[in-house]
Design a protein around this motif. Structure first.
Motif, short mmCIF file in Angstrom:
data_model
loop_
_atom_site.label_atom_id
_atom_site.label_comp_id
_atom_site.label_asym_id
_atom_site.label_seq_id
_atom_site.Cartn_x
_atom_site.Cartn_y
_atom_site.Cartn_z
N PHE A 1 0.83 -1.20 0.00
CA PHE A 1 0.00 0.00 0.00
C PHE A 1 0.87 1.25 0.00
N ASP B 1 0.71 5.22 1.31
CA ASP B 1 0.00 6.22 2.10
C ASP B 1 0.28 7.60 1.49
N ALA B 2 -0.77 8.29 1.10
CA ALA B 2 -0.61 9.55 0.37
C ALA B 2 -0.36 10.76 1.26
N HIS B 3 -0.56 10.62 2.57
CA HIS B 3 -0.37 11.77 3.47
C HIS B 3 -0.05 11.24 4.86
N VAL B 4 1.21 11.30 5.21
CA VAL B 4 1.63 10.75 6.50
C VAL B 4 2.83 11.55 7.00
N LEU C 1 4.87 1.02 9.74
CA LEU C 1 4.20 1.10 8.45
C LEU C 1 4.39 -0.19 7.64
N ILE D 1 2.30 -1.15 4.37
CA ILE D 1 2.53 0.15 3.72
C ILE D 1 4.00 0.22 3.36
N TRP E 1 5.26 5.91 0.87
CA TRP E 1 4.40 6.99 1.36
C TRP E 1 4.87 8.35 0.86
N ASP F 1 5.60 11.82 2.55
CA ASP F 1 5.74 12.60 3.77
C ASP F 1 5.21 13.99 3.46
#
Length: 256
Positions: free
Chosen positions: A61, A63-66, A212, A217, A220, A222
């Motif tokens: 996966f 993560d688009a906003h972490v 993650l 995940i 990503w 950041d």
């Protein structure tokens, strides 16, 4: 699909490649942490077979906003993510404070709004478990912080303190600060926190990356790179570059 001694072969399930489900009977071969083949399995030979038992195998996966460094540094402090009630938070904080008598501040966070009426914890509950040192504990979304009386006093926050333009000091019916600071008001305390070292940030990145990856995940974005999270936070880019150079950055990362 030929296999070798060090292979893992995932089979007996559905395989999704990110765009479509592949034909029934498709297996995935992995060697050294990399996918080396997708197709019919063939004889397993000495490979280790992972039976998916009809389950679905997905790509990692994204993560688009972490904010991994911000989260990671809290994971290594008083981490409140794994409990859900006000009483459990108080117990965890009390244990952490007892076990870390030399820490100047009690730091960490990860509490959830629904644990408190109106999403608003109060300083008295925090004072009851840590009154000898200031405490600063951001909530799970990072847009507010729970602080004790010691922290309010150090920041000079009292009933006469105006709200900052970008935040709010929660107050009781008499106008006294309750210990909940919203948005920019939290920075009135966070600017007083001890400065984290490069090693602190490096370990924070590794802690966040481990969490993650454990959730599948593998990459990503950041969402804050190139400027500070606040006065007490370094630019995450430096930690990413150190990890990349050391070979410890295992994920695909882009920065915003």
């Amino acid at each position: 699909m030929a296999v070798g001694h060090d292979d893992l072969v995932f089979c007996q399930g559905r395989v999704f490649d990110g765009r479509r489900f592949l034909p029934p009977g498709t297996c995935v071969r992995v060697r050294g942490g990399r996918i080396t083949g997708v197709g019919p399995a063939g004889p397993p030979g000495s490979a280790s077979v992972v039976d998916l038992q009809g389950g679905t195998l997905l790509p990692g996966f994204i993560d688009a906003h972490v904010h991994p460094l911000f989260a990671g540094i809290n994971l290594r402090r008083c981490d409140l993510h794994d409990v859900v009630t006000a009483a459990e938070y108080a117990d965890l904080i009390a244990v952490y404070a007892r076990d870390h008598p030399d820490e100047e501040w009690i730091l960490g966070g990860g509490w959830s709004l629904e644990a408190f009426p109106g999403g608003l914890p109060d300083r008295q509950a925090l004072d009851a478990v840590v009154s000898d040192r200031p405490a600063f504990l951001p909530n799970r979304d990072g847009h507010g912080a729970w602080v004790n009386s010691k922290a309010l006093a150090l920041a000079g926050i009292d009933r006469s303190t105006p709200d900052p333009p970008d935040g709010r000091i929660e107050r009781d019916a008499e106008g006294e600060p309750t210990g909940m600071l919203q948005e920019g008001a939290a920075q009135m305390v966070s600017r007083l926190l001890p400065t984290a070292t490069d090693d602190d940030w490096d370990q924070a990145l590794l802690a966040a990356q481990g969490r993650l990856l454990s959730l599948g995940i593998t990459g990503w974005q950041d969402a804050i790179v190139g400027r500070a999270y606040g006065d007490e936070f370094a630019d995450p880019m430096d930690a990413y570059l150190r990890a990349a150079q050391a070979g410890t950055l295992l994920a695909n990362v882009v920065g915003a």
